[in-house]
Design an enzyme around this catalytic site. Structure first.
Site, short mmCIF file in Angstrom:
data_model
loop_
_atom_site.label_atom_id
_atom_site.label_comp_id
_atom_site.label_asym_id
_atom_site.label_seq_id
_atom_site.Cartn_x
_atom_site.Cartn_y
_atom_site.Cartn_z
N ARG A 93 0.69 -1.15 -0.15
CA ARG A 93 -0.06 0.13 0.17
C ARG A 93 0.71 1.26 -0.01
O ARG A 93 1.99 1.36 0.73
CB ARG A 93 -1.02 -0.01 1.30
N ASP B 127 4.96 -0.42 -6.66
CA ASP B 127 3.69 -0.71 -7.56
C ASP B 127 2.55 0.10 -6.98
O ASP B 127 1.34 0.04 -7.41
CB ASP B 127 3.39 -2.22 -7.41
N HIS C 152 -0.22 -0.27 -9.78
CA HIS C 152 -0.88 -1.21 -8.88
C HIS C 152 -1.25 -2.26 -9.62
O HIS C 152 -2.51 -2.71 -9.64
CB HIS C 152 -2.10 -0.30 -8.25
#
Length: 333
Positions: free
Chosen positions: A233, A257, A294
């Protein structure tokens, strides 16, 4: 039951539609669910949201006013959902509690290897027929000390890959994983891990206690030539502090990411208008930084598992049942 699915990716859509055929009526949108797009759900008893949805109190209130009774999020994390408001307004909330941990662990290693061996720079050069090796010197992963922050399912999968490379393993978690211990992992405190590791990979959830876990002080503890990877996250890393660390010439590689302000940026095409986020714009300019959108979870195996779990969550809600994925159950009074 009629379902409105938000944030559906082009590659995800046929899988999602196939899973719901004969079960529920499904409409797919590529827009993210937030307070501006929530009115589109009026009349739909169920919505399915993507990981970048902004399900704050206002958004949930709009959904409730439109008749929505179920939010079925297609992700494991749910820090983006105001669960208290959902419960107060009588909405059931479900998530996908698990899917292939290998999808994220393998992508984390792809980022680590790419920044270590300067793959993106080399590929860009070869397209221009520039085959020099200047600036492409990497390091053997074999023999590195790898620090794994969070050794749940994904962190453990990342650890198994690290063990295969022949690395020294350091771990940080509230509860040591027996399988990681069997691989030779030494659990230690966070400052020691950061100070010793050549490569640090983040695999903890985003909670108040882990927000900006990697802040300026943590970055100062890391080796000047360390590699940092975050596939968990974005809020785990203080992005502004990371920019300052990179400006100081520290860290040999950073693979991200996720990004703490990725909502309304990731999963969209900003190639024409650009972005207004100065921190993200600065991050992507550093030659040792690689940012992906992501996508660590985005494999056929993982997406299929996410969709299957989502369909089951909706089936169970329609039948009046809860399951292990239910975060807020239906109101019984």
């Amino acid at each position: 039951m009629e379902i409105l699915a938000y944030g559906v990716q082009a590659d995800e859509r046929p899988l999602l539609e196939g899973a719901f055929t004969g079960r529920h009526a499904l409409r797919c949108l590529d827009v993210t669910l937030n307070r501006d797009t929530a009115p589109l759900a009026a009349g739909y008893p169920a919505v399915s949201s993507s990981v970048n949805a902004v399900l704050d109190a206002e958004t949930i209130a709009v959904l409730a006013a439109g008749g929505t009774k179920l939010i079925a999020q297609r992700s494991t994390g749910f820090n983006n959902i105001d669960l208290d408001t959902a419960a107060a307004l009588g909405l059931t909330v479900a998530r996908v509690s698990s899917y292939s941990p290998y999808s994220v662990a393998e992508h984390a290693w792809a980022l680590a290897m790419a920044v270590n061996r300067h793959i993106v720079r080399a590929a860009r050069r070869s397209r221009d027929f520039d085959f020099r090796l200047d600036g492409l010197l990497g390091r053997d992963v074999h023999g590195m000390t790898v620090g794994v922050i969070g050794t749940g399912k994904i962190g453990a999968a990342f650890t198994r890959i690290a063990h295969g490379f022949g690395t020294t393993l350091l771990g940080w978690d509230l509860v040591p994983d027996p399988a990681c211990l069997d691989l030779g992992m030494t659990y230690t405190d966070l400052p020691e891990l950061l100070g010793r590791a050549d490569l640090v990979s983040l695999h903890v959830p985003l909670l108040p206690a882990t927000h900006h876990l990697i802040d300026a002080a943590a970055l100062d503890r890391m080796k000047d030539d360390a590699i940092l990877v975050n596939s968990s996250r974005g809020g785990l890393v203080d992005s502004a502090a990371l920019v300052e660390t990179l400006r100081a010439g520290r860290l040999s590689g950073v693979g991200l990411d996720v990004y703490e302000e990725e909502t309304d940026v990731f999963f969209t095409d900003r190639s024409l208008q650009g972005i207004t986020d100065d921190v993200l714009a600065r991050l992507v300019t550093f030659p040792q930084v690689l940012v992906t959108s992501h996508q660590a979870y985005f494999t056929r195996t993982a997406v299929a598992q996410i969709i299957d779990a989502t369909a089951r969550n909706i089936d169970d809600f329609a039948a009046g049942h809860t399951n292990e994925n239910t975060l807020v159950p239906a109101r019984t009074t």
